[in-house]
Write a protein that holds these residues in place. Structure first.
Motif, mmCIF file in Angstrom:
data_model
loop_
_atom_site.group_PDB
_atom_site.id
_atom_site.type_symbol
_atom_site.label_atom_id
_atom_site.label_comp_id
_atom_site.label_asym_id
_atom_site.label_seq_id
_atom_site.Cartn_x
_atom_site.Cartn_y
_atom_site.Cartn_z
ATOM 1 N N ASP A 71 72.873 67.629 27.101
ATOM 2 C CA ASP A 71 73.247 66.996 25.758
ATOM 3 C C ASP A 71 72.287 65.519 25.562
ATOM 4 O O ASP A 71 72.228 64.816 26.316
ATOM 5 C CB ASP A 71 74.686 66.713 25.597
ATOM 6 C CG ASP A 71 75.085 66.900 23.924
ATOM 7 O OD1 ASP A 71 75.421 67.724 23.597
ATOM 8 O OD2 ASP A 71 74.733 65.785 23.193
ATOM 9 N N VAL A 72 71.824 65.555 24.513
ATOM 10 C CA VAL A 72 70.849 64.524 23.760
ATOM 11 C C VAL A 72 69.463 64.712 24.786
ATOM 12 O O VAL A 72 68.451 64.791 24.198
ATOM 13 C CB VAL A 72 71.493 63.083 24.204
ATOM 14 C CG1 VAL A 72 70.485 62.029 23.755
ATOM 15 C CG2 VAL A 72 72.709 62.809 23.371
ATOM 16 N N GLY A 73 69.858 64.624 26.111
ATOM 17 C CA GLY A 73 68.530 65.079 26.895
ATOM 18 C C GLY A 73 68.034 63.764 27.643
ATOM 19 O O GLY A 73 66.970 63.874 28.518
ATOM 20 N N HIS A 74 68.568 62.722 27.174
ATOM 21 C CA HIS A 74 67.907 61.407 27.778
ATOM 22 C C HIS A 74 68.408 60.829 29.092
ATOM 23 O O HIS A 74 67.718 60.352 30.001
ATOM 24 C CB HIS A 74 68.426 60.239 26.803
ATOM 25 C CG HIS A 74 69.998 59.938 26.942
ATOM 26 N ND1 HIS A 74 71.062 60.889 26.810
ATOM 27 C CD2 HIS A 74 70.839 58.764 27.304
ATOM 28 C CE1 HIS A 74 71.961 60.545 26.827
ATOM 29 N NE2 HIS A 74 72.058 59.217 27.363
ATOM 30 N N GLN A 75 69.257 61.909 29.620
ATOM 31 C CA GLN A 75 69.904 61.631 30.996
ATOM 32 C C GLN A 75 69.230 62.867 31.888
ATOM 33 O O GLN A 75 69.725 63.452 33.072
ATOM 34 C CB GLN A 75 71.051 61.732 31.147
ATOM 35 C CG GLN A 75 72.120 62.908 31.122
ATOM 36 C CD GLN A 75 71.818 63.822 29.631
ATOM 37 O OE1 GLN A 75 70.704 63.940 28.985
ATOM 38 N NE2 GLN A 75 73.075 64.183 29.063
ATOM 39 N N ALA A 342 77.655 54.832 15.872
ATOM 40 C CA ALA A 342 77.443 54.392 17.364
ATOM 41 C C ALA A 342 76.447 53.683 17.744
ATOM 42 O O ALA A 342 75.844 53.634 18.944
ATOM 43 C CB ALA A 342 77.422 55.776 18.321
ATOM 44 N N MET A 343 75.614 53.008 16.575
ATOM 45 C CA MET A 343 74.352 52.297 17.112
ATOM 46 C C MET A 343 74.846 50.914 16.576
ATOM 47 O O MET A 343 73.792 50.451 15.723
ATOM 48 C CB MET A 343 73.356 52.929 16.244
ATOM 49 C CG MET A 343 73.201 54.404 16.569
ATOM 50 S SD MET A 343 72.497 54.962 18.008
ATOM 51 C CE MET A 343 70.966 54.630 18.237
ATOM 52 N N PRO A 344 75.636 50.120 16.705
ATOM 53 C CA PRO A 344 76.011 48.830 16.349
ATOM 54 C C PRO A 344 74.577 47.941 16.672
ATOM 55 O O PRO A 344 74.224 47.101 15.729
ATOM 56 C CB PRO A 344 76.874 48.129 16.986
ATOM 57 C CG PRO A 344 77.421 49.098 17.968
ATOM 58 C CD PRO A 344 76.800 50.511 17.877
HETATM 59 C C1 LIG Z 1 72.848 62.771 16.431
HETATM 60 C C2 LIG Z 1 72.464 61.505 17.082
HETATM 61 N N1 LIG Z 1 72.990 60.383 16.947
HETATM 62 C C3 LIG Z 1 72.287 59.131 17.583
HETATM 63 C C4 LIG Z 1 71.811 59.236 18.811
HETATM 64 C C5 LIG Z 1 71.465 58.045 19.545
HETATM 65 N N2 LIG Z 1 72.189 58.250 20.904
HETATM 66 C C6 LIG Z 1 71.350 58.417 21.997
HETATM 67 S S1 LIG Z 1 72.154 58.637 23.281
HETATM 68 C C7 LIG Z 1 73.468 57.905 22.672
HETATM 69 C C8 LIG Z 1 74.951 57.838 23.389
HETATM 70 C C9 LIG Z 1 75.066 58.973 24.114
HETATM 71 O O1 LIG Z 1 76.165 58.720 25.056
HETATM 72 P P1 LIG Z 1 76.867 59.639 26.008
HETATM 73 O O2 LIG Z 1 76.542 60.849 25.596
HETATM 74 O O3 LIG Z 1 78.064 59.051 26.551
HETATM 75 O O4 LIG Z 1 75.791 59.518 27.141
HETATM 76 P P2 LIG Z 1 75.292 58.409 28.092
HETATM 77 O O5 LIG Z 1 74.239 57.669 27.611
HETATM 78 O O6 LIG Z 1 76.681 57.373 28.264
HETATM 79 O O7 LIG Z 1 75.094 58.924 29.504
HETATM 80 C C10 LIG Z 1 73.342 57.840 21.275
HETATM 81 C C11 LIG Z 1 74.340 57.532 20.384
HETATM 82 C C12 LIG Z 1 71.445 60.883 19.269
HETATM 83 N N3 LIG Z 1 70.744 60.839 20.216
HETATM 84 N N4 LIG Z 1 71.655 61.673 18.250
#
Ligand SMILES: Cc1ncc(C[n+]2csc(CCOP(=O)(O)OP(=O)(O)O)c2C)c(N)n1
Length: 627
Positions: A71-75, A342-344
């Motif tokens: 999910d998101v994929g940043h990890q 979620a982006m303060p």
């Molecule tokens: C729809 C959407 N809104 C905002 C973001 C920006 N964003 C990227 S990562 C993130 C936090 C994700 O938190 P979590 O799923 O708990 O992953 P963590 O980084 O804590 O491992 C946010 C808000 C996004 N990627 N997609």
């Protein structure tokens, strides 16, 4: 210590390792990540937190046959390391280099592209359903953070998955953080599960006593975990997920490889939807990131030994200018409320939140809800300012249209990160907002050329009687535009910054800077264009064009949005229909019909011929075509 990483070129290579070796590999992966990201920048803390989880996943499952959706994929960096992409980290997020997110085209191990949050469970359920339709037997796993679980789509998918008997594993990576501290009732609930001593004692007690029974104890314990009913009676936590139809397992220590492997192997044998609650520490193993996970969520190049950024102090950004202006406006107007999804920090609202805690609302990663929530506030007489990045606001298309515009409610949209954001790539480029907002009746759209104008636009917006959006870019104002004289906003009025003849460049927001710089280049070639700051993208200032129409034959529009549906295209259509102006030739400079890959912002503008040199050259060609 032997470098184990050099022997890892595919997930197969970790399957022969024992727990001790996996742990050693884990710490080498952490050092690798810190070293590489200190040079390129990227998402650090989230990846440090999932090292053991990713190792255990690849140990227990077989990608690409089994599917892991991040999910998101940043990890997904650890996943990239384990799936043959270590080399890619030298060029992470650079033009032509490896993406910072999973990408179908990049590897057969990336089964689904991500970037925006809360999509993983839906995609995984789709894949699991397709698997069943084809009679296949692979596992499908969605890995979602507690922050991303606040997104509505995740709940829609849980609701769907829970009612069926489709085999799917949802892993909650719970580190108590979104980018900032996670918010909301679900977060409180997860915290209760984690810390409820009575529950934890009961769980450990049952497990311990079962295991103690000679001969049959261990199988009974395993059997109990394998069957849904057994687990139901054993694990009283996670009731919420159980009620939705999932078998809940957890909380599991996300840094204990042995425990993770045990739980994941067992979950493979189980039937129906499984929810595994894994507890991790964001930034694990790098003290600076553990202490300040928000700061190390996404980093620019840094010094590993001190954790400090390589670049000197970052100059104030558009986000900061927005946040400060809003504080000043809120002082005088008690109806102003600020909303973030979620982006303060990213939207520049942290100071506002500290000064006006009651007038600041973080709704979680819930852009759709943020907009309709704001509509509710507006109906009751408040002036909500919804600050969301351009690409994430795409989520709220229907809420903007249905809840705000149809009712003509005075909601202010502060659209940050519009235009090219750079390294995060196609999922994050803010190049669609003018297109998706321009065709909404009642919507007014503004774009500032510098911070001073952003302030004036915000002031204007707070008095505007209907929906209004101000879109501004990532980063800071250019030196040249910072020095420009800037006046308060007048309805539907553009601003002529430079008088000229023959051709007028009308630029939107950040592109005013490019227009001015290209006008300087053009001067050397004997061409003197008007430079006009559009200010209003909608409604358009046609009167000003009419006033200079005798002096020009060409209009060049310049915007950091898709050409389709953007300012230029709308202006072209409008002028064609305007009887006294339809002889003007309009040329639209904008992004073409393709997704824009990751890379440095300036390189991308140059690639698409939206830098000053390219714009100047295009204008020369246009003027010469007349001769
Ligand atoms: C729809 C959407 N809104 C905002 C973001 C920006 N964003 C990227 S990562 C993130 C936090 C994700 O938190 P979590 O799923 O708990 O992953 P963590 O980084 O804590 O491992 C946010 C808000 C996004 N990627 N997609």
């Amino acid at each position: 210590m032997k470098n184990m990483l050099s022997n890892i070129s595919s997930p197969k290579d970790i399957k022969r390792l024992n727990n001790k070796q996996l742990n050693i590999l884990g710490s080498q992966i952490r050092s690798f990540l810190i070293d590489k990201l200190s040079r390129t920048g990227g998402h650090l803390a989230s990846n440090l937190g999932v090292v053991e989880l990713t190792l255990a996943l690849h140990y227990c499952f077989d990608t690409p046959k089994d599917k892991i959706v991040w999910d998101v994929g940043h990890q997904s960096y650890v996943h990239k390391i384990l799936t043959g992409r270590q080399e890619g980290f030298s060029n992470l997020r650079k033009c032509g280099g490896m993406s910072g997110f999973p990408k179908l085209q990049e590897s057969k191990h990336d089964c689904f592209g991500t970037g925006h949050s809360s999509t993983s469970i839906s995609a995984a359920l789709g894949m699991a359903t397709a698997r069943d339709l084809q009679g296949k037997d692979n596992s499908v796993i969605a890995v979602i953070g507690d922050g991303s679980l606040t997104g509505g789509m995740a709940f829609e998918a849980l609701n769907h998955a829970g009612r069926g008997n489709t085999n799917i594993i949802v892993i909650l990576n719970d580190n108590e953080m979104s980018i900032s501290q996670n918010v909301g009732g679900l977060s409180k609930y997860l915290n209760k599960i984690r810390t409820d001593k009575a529950y934890l004692d009961a769980k450990r007690g049952v497990e311990k006593s079962l295991k103690k029974i000679p001969v049959i104890g261990e199988p009974m314990y395993k059997g109990a975990r394998r069957t849904k009913e057994g687990l139901r009676s054993m694990l009283v936590a996670g009731q919420f997920f159980e009620e939705l139809g999932f078998t809940y397992i957890g909380p599991v220590d996300g840094h204990n490889i042995e425990e993770l492997i045990q739980v994941l192997s067992q979950s493979k044998e189980m039937e129906g939807p499984i929810f595994i609650h894994v507890k991790t520490t964001k930034g694990k193993g790098y003290s600076f990131a553990e202490k300040e996970p928000e700061k190390y969520h996404g980093v620019s190049p840094f010094v590993p030994s001190t954790g400090t950024s390589v670049s000197n102090r970052t100059p104030a950004t558009y986000s900061d200018a927005f946040g400060q202006s809003l504080i000043n406006i809120a002082k005088k107007n008690s109806k102003i409320l600020a909303i973030t999804a979620a982006m303060p920090e990213g939207t520049g609202l942290s100071d506002f939140a500290n000064i006006y805690p009651k007038r600041f609302i973080d709704v979680g990663i819930a852009e759709q809800h943020a907009v309709t929530f704001a509509a509710g506030l507006a109906v009751e007489g408040y002036r909500p300012v919804v600050a969301i990045y351009s690409s994430f606001l795409q989520r709220s298309y229907d809420q903007i249209l249905h809840d705000v515009c149809i009712q003509n409610l005075p909601v202010i949209f502060a659209i940050d990160r519009s235009g090219i954001v750079g390294e995060d790539g196609p999922t994050h480029q803010g190049v669609f907002d003018l297109s998706y907002l321009s065709h909404m009746p009642n919507m007014t759209i503004l774009a500032p050329k510098n911070y001073a104008e952003l302030k004036y636009m915000l002031e204007y917006a707070t008095c505007h009687p209907g929906p209004i959006a101000i879109r501004y870019p990532r980063g800071n104002e250019g030196k040249e535009v910072a020095m420009l004289n800037t006046n308060p906003i007048e309805y539907k009025k553009s601003e002529i910054i430079k008088e000229g003849k023959e051709v007028a460049i009308i630029a939107v927001g950040k592109m005013v800077e490019v227009a001015l710089a290209s006008a300087e280049l053009l001067k050397k070639q004997g061409i003197q264009p008007y430079v006009i700051n559009a200010r209003f993208v909608k409604p358009m200032d046609i009167d000003s064009i009419r006033r200079i129409s005798d002096n020009i034959t060409h209009i060049v529009t310049l915007e950091d949005n898709m050409a389709s549906g953007g300012y230029g295209e709308c202006l072209s259509i409008k002028l064609k229909k305007t009887y006294d102006l339809n002889q003007l030739k309009v040329h639209n400079l904008a992004f073409p019909d393709e997704f824009i890959d990751h890379g440095l912002v300036d390189n991308i503008y140059a690639k698409y011929k939206l830098d000053k040199e390219s714009v100047a050259k295009t204008v020369v060609d246009i003027v010469n075509s007349n001769k």
